[in-house]
Each structure stands twice: as structure tokens, then as C-alpha cells.
Design an enzyme around this catalytic site. Sequence first.
Site, PDB file in Angstrom:
ATOM      1  N   SER A 186       0.892  -1.367  -0.073  1.00 30.51           N
ATOM      2  CA  SER A 186       0.114   0.088  -0.223  1.00 30.51           C
ATOM      3  C   SER A 186       0.978   1.401   0.036  1.00 30.51           C
ATOM      4  O   SER A 186       1.882   1.167   0.504  1.00 30.51           O
ATOM      5  CB  SER A 186      -0.870   0.058   1.180  1.00 30.51           C
ATOM      6  OG  SER A 186      -1.610   1.284   1.448  1.00 30.51           O
ATOM      7  N   TYR A 241      -1.600  -0.939  10.176  1.00 32.25           N
ATOM      8  CA  TYR A 241      -1.778  -1.213   8.859  1.00 32.25           C
ATOM      9  C   TYR A 241      -0.418  -0.841   8.001  1.00 32.25           C
ATOM     10  O   TYR A 241       0.134  -1.449   7.204  1.00 32.25           O
ATOM     11  CB  TYR A 241      -2.956  -0.682   8.205  1.00 32.25           C
ATOM     12  CG  TYR A 241      -3.112  -0.831   6.764  1.00 32.25           C
ATOM     13  CD1 TYR A 241      -3.945  -1.797   6.339  1.00 32.25           C
ATOM     14  CD2 TYR A 241      -2.817   0.067   5.657  1.00 32.25           C
ATOM     15  CE1 TYR A 241      -4.275  -2.240   5.043  1.00 32.25           C
ATOM     16  CE2 TYR A 241      -2.990  -0.411   4.251  1.00 32.25           C
ATOM     17  CZ  TYR A 241      -3.649  -1.343   4.136  1.00 32.25           C
ATOM     18  OH  TYR A 241      -3.924  -1.611   2.698  1.00 32.25           O
TER      19      TYR A 241
HETATM   20  N1  LIG Z   1      -8.500  -0.870  -1.663  1.00 32.55           N
HETATM   21  C1  LIG Z   1      -7.648  -0.058  -1.355  1.00 32.55           C
HETATM   22  O1  LIG Z   1      -8.008   1.161  -1.287  1.00 32.55           O
HETATM   23  C2  LIG Z   1      -6.192  -0.641  -0.987  1.00 32.55           C
HETATM   24  C3  LIG Z   1      -5.478   0.344  -0.932  1.00 32.55           C
HETATM   25  C4  LIG Z   1      -3.928  -0.252  -0.590  1.00 32.55           C
HETATM   26  C5  LIG Z   1      -3.619  -1.436  -0.454  1.00 32.55           C
HETATM   27  N2  LIG Z   1      -4.776  -2.380  -0.703  1.00 32.55           N
HETATM   28  C6  LIG Z   1      -4.330  -3.971  -0.215  1.00 32.55           C
HETATM   29  O2  LIG Z   1      -5.072  -4.540  -1.499  1.00 32.55           O
HETATM   30  C7  LIG Z   1      -5.220  -6.010  -1.075  1.00 32.55           C
HETATM   31  C8  LIG Z   1      -6.668  -6.406  -1.506  1.00 32.55           C
HETATM   32  O3  LIG Z   1      -7.629  -5.558  -0.912  1.00 32.55           O
HETATM   33  P1  LIG Z   1      -8.788  -5.002  -1.471  1.00 32.55           P
HETATM   34  O4  LIG Z   1      -8.979  -3.529  -1.377  1.00 32.55           O
HETATM   35  O5  LIG Z   1      -9.119  -5.836  -2.820  1.00 32.55           O
HETATM   36  O6  LIG Z   1      -9.959  -5.535  -0.365  1.00 32.55           O
HETATM   37  P2  LIG Z   1     -11.050  -6.645  -0.416  1.00 32.55           P
HETATM   38  O7  LIG Z   1     -11.626  -6.646   0.779  1.00 32.55           O
HETATM   39  O8  LIG Z   1     -11.905  -6.437  -1.573  1.00 32.55           O
HETATM   40  O9  LIG Z   1     -10.573  -8.107  -1.002  1.00 32.55           O
HETATM   41  C9  LIG Z   1      -9.451  -8.676   0.014  1.00 32.55           C
HETATM   42  C10 LIG Z   1     -10.071 -10.317   0.051  1.00 32.55           C
HETATM   43  O10 LIG Z   1      -8.771 -10.951   0.953  1.00 32.55           O
HETATM   44  C11 LIG Z   1      -9.406 -11.802   1.982  1.00 32.55           C
HETATM   45  N3  LIG Z   1      -8.860 -12.025   3.010  1.00 32.55           N
HETATM   46  C12 LIG Z   1      -8.678 -11.182   3.961  1.00 32.55           C
HETATM   47  N4  LIG Z   1      -7.865 -12.069   5.041  1.00 32.55           N
HETATM   48  C13 LIG Z   1      -7.831 -13.157   4.420  1.00 32.55           C
HETATM   49  C14 LIG Z   1      -6.761 -14.381   5.024  1.00 32.55           C
HETATM   50  N5  LIG Z   1      -6.455 -14.416   6.440  1.00 32.55           N
HETATM   51  N6  LIG Z   1      -6.783 -15.595   4.281  1.00 32.55           N
HETATM   52  C15 LIG Z   1      -7.180 -15.287   2.806  1.00 32.55           C
HETATM   53  N7  LIG Z   1      -7.880 -14.403   2.431  1.00 32.55           N
HETATM   54  C16 LIG Z   1      -7.995 -13.307   3.277  1.00 32.55           C
HETATM   55  C17 LIG Z   1     -11.102 -11.267   2.044  1.00 32.55           C
HETATM   56  O11 LIG Z   1     -11.671 -12.123   2.107  1.00 32.55           O
HETATM   57  C18 LIG Z   1     -11.183 -10.542   0.734  1.00 32.55           C
HETATM   58  O12 LIG Z   1     -11.871 -11.643  -0.425  1.00 32.55           O
HETATM   59  C19 LIG Z   1      -4.999  -6.065   0.582  1.00 32.55           C
HETATM   60  O13 LIG Z   1      -3.841  -6.479   0.860  1.00 32.55           O
HETATM   61  C20 LIG Z   1      -5.036  -4.502   0.966  1.00 32.55           C
HETATM   62  O14 LIG Z   1      -4.415  -4.193   1.909  1.00 32.55           O
HETATM   63  C21 LIG Z   1      -6.021  -2.173  -0.965  1.00 32.55           C
END
Ligand SMILES: NC(=O)c1ccc[n+]([C@@H]2O[C@H](COP(=O)([O-])OP(=O)(O)OC[C@H]3O[C@@H](n4cnc5c(N)ncnc54)[C@H](O)[C@@H]3O)[C@@H](O)[C@H]2O)c1
Length: 290
Positions: A148, A161
Amino acid sequence: MSSLIQNPELRRSVLVTGGASGIGLASVHWFLDRGWNVVAADLNEQSGETLTSSVGSPANFRFIKTDVSQEDEIVAAVDCAVDSFGRLDCLVNNAGIGGAFGPVTEIETEDWDYTFEILVRGVFLGTKHGSRAMIRQGEGGSIVNTASVGGLRSGGAPQAYSAAKAAVIMFGQSSAAELATNRIRVNTVCPGVIATPLVGASAEQISDDLRGIQPWPDIGQPEDVAEVIGFLASDAARFITGAAIPVDGGLLAAGMRLDEAFGNNAGLRGLVGVNRGTTGGKSTVRRRIG
Ligand SMILES: NC(=O)c1ccc[n+]([C@@H]2O[C@H](COP(=O)([O-])OP(=O)(O)OC[C@H]3O[C@@H](n4cnc5c(N)ncnc54)[C@H](O)[C@@H]3O)[C@@H](O)[C@H]2O)c1
């Protein structure tokens, strides 16, 4: 040169963690659209079922319920790719949650540990067992971690985080240096604000919140990050390893004033708790005691 590059017709296999929602889901589609074998691993079985029925259970797709913080479950997910498709060429360590938030004086230690278990131990375990499979194969591979912008600079995410994502970036660099000898590339994407279920707000709301904060006029979509993940998985990125690439519409370039965008952080607003994201687990929030 790896045999994959010599034989581009070989159908490659990828394991995407957190593959049932948001950025992981968009990545699963990116790879399926290009004919890869795909294993989507996710803790949320319900999202996994929705994904499986939406793609129509093709022969080159598997869903496996996986908690990335549990070593035996990561081993099972890697084995699923190798047993089903005979190989593993790319691992996307992407699963994530929001994790612990609130003033540092009040964060519950178990919520801090939970955040690191998913965001950091999960990436370590994936890299450990994914790279073992790639080394056994002897043809190199690519590991892509989702960190991130919060791991690059403060002012945009809760401390736990940000610290966890900074660990992912540094672990990615260190393992890139170590695994290069095996022709395994390790890179990290650093998304800004992306309209996924984790953010839990409409694109319109995000657009309002980011006005004057994010330079690029469009809201980040999961597909914008999946394109970069896919590129890093491909041979086009064959000389890129150890990189941490922001995919953020210029947030970092403009000083990363995300706390401002979201009305200051939860801690400063007196809220404490843990955000379990879209796992199906229950998030908690309470007013600070002190
Ligand atoms: N959306 C944003 O703005 C953003 C920004 C920076 C980083 N991220 C990172 O991107 C990645 C994906 O996030 P997203 O925004 O697509 O979120 P999301 O919630 O849409 O998807 C995340 C998925 O990870 C799964 N998950 C969570 N814990 C888990 C575990 N212990 N084992 C297996 N699966 C698990 C959830 O069930 C979910 O399906 C994450 O690492 C998040 O930190 C997201």
C-alpha cells in the site's frame, strides 16, 4: 533465459490470495482472460462460491478456502495449483484486511497481532511455500505482493496497517535479492485508494473525499492494480525485481494527505477497534477509554 520465455505457449499457473474480492478478484479475471490456470485462495467461502459460479467453473480454475496466516492452508493452496495444473509460475500475495486502528495507547495487542498475522505472516508464508514450488520446478517465476502507499509514507492509514505494509515492501525487496539466483522475481504493488469492498464507500463518495488530495481525476479501480500485477507476472517485466510500484493516481506525488481526505484518522476521532475487511469476520469499534 528461463524455459518459460523460450516456450511462451506453455500454459502458466498462478495462485492469487484474497482472490474472491476487489484487487484479487480483478487479478483472477486478468489471468483467466489471458488463458492462465488460476487458483483463487480466500478466507471468505461465500465470496469464493460467488466467484466460482460467475466464472462458470472452467477446467483452468480452482477456488480453495485458505487462511493465509495458517501455514498448512498456504501449503494446501500451493499444492492445489501444482496438483491441479502441474506447475506454479506466479504467486500474488494479496489477501488483506484493514486491521487494528485507534490511538496507539489503546490498540488491543491481539488486534495488532491479527493485523500482522494476515498482512505480514501471510506474505511470508506465501513466499516461503510459493518459492519452494518454483525452485523445485526449476524454471523461475514471479511473486507479486500487494502492499500500500501506506507502507511508503505515514498520513494515510492506521499505524498497524502502515507498519505491516512497510514490512511487506522490505520483505519483498529482501526476498527479491535472495531469490534472483533462482530466476524468481519478487515485486510489490502499492495501491492508493482503490474502489473495492474493503474501502466500503461508493466511487462517488471516494471521489468527493479525494477532491484536492488525489491529483488524477479518476477513482482507482481494482482493474488498474490488476493490470500492474499482471504486467509484473509477465515476461515483459523480466528485468524488474525488488521494485515497489505505487498505483495511486499521484497521491504520493501530492504529499499523501489522506488523513485530511477522510476527516482525520479514527484514532484522532477517539475510535478504537479492528477492521476485519470482507473476510466475513466481525469488525469491532468502540470509543477510546482514556
Ligand atoms: N482498496 C484499497 O484502497 C487498497 C489500498 C492499498 C492496499 N490495498 C491492499 O490490497 C489488497 C486487497 O484489498 P482489496 O481492497 O481488494 O480488499 P477486499 O476486501 O475487496 O479483498 C480482500 C480479500 O482478502 C481476503 N482475505 C482477508 N483475510 C484473509 C486471510 N486471512 N486469508 C485469505 N484471504 C483473506 C478477503 O476475504 C477478501 O476477499 C489488500 O492487501 C489491501 O491491504 C487495498
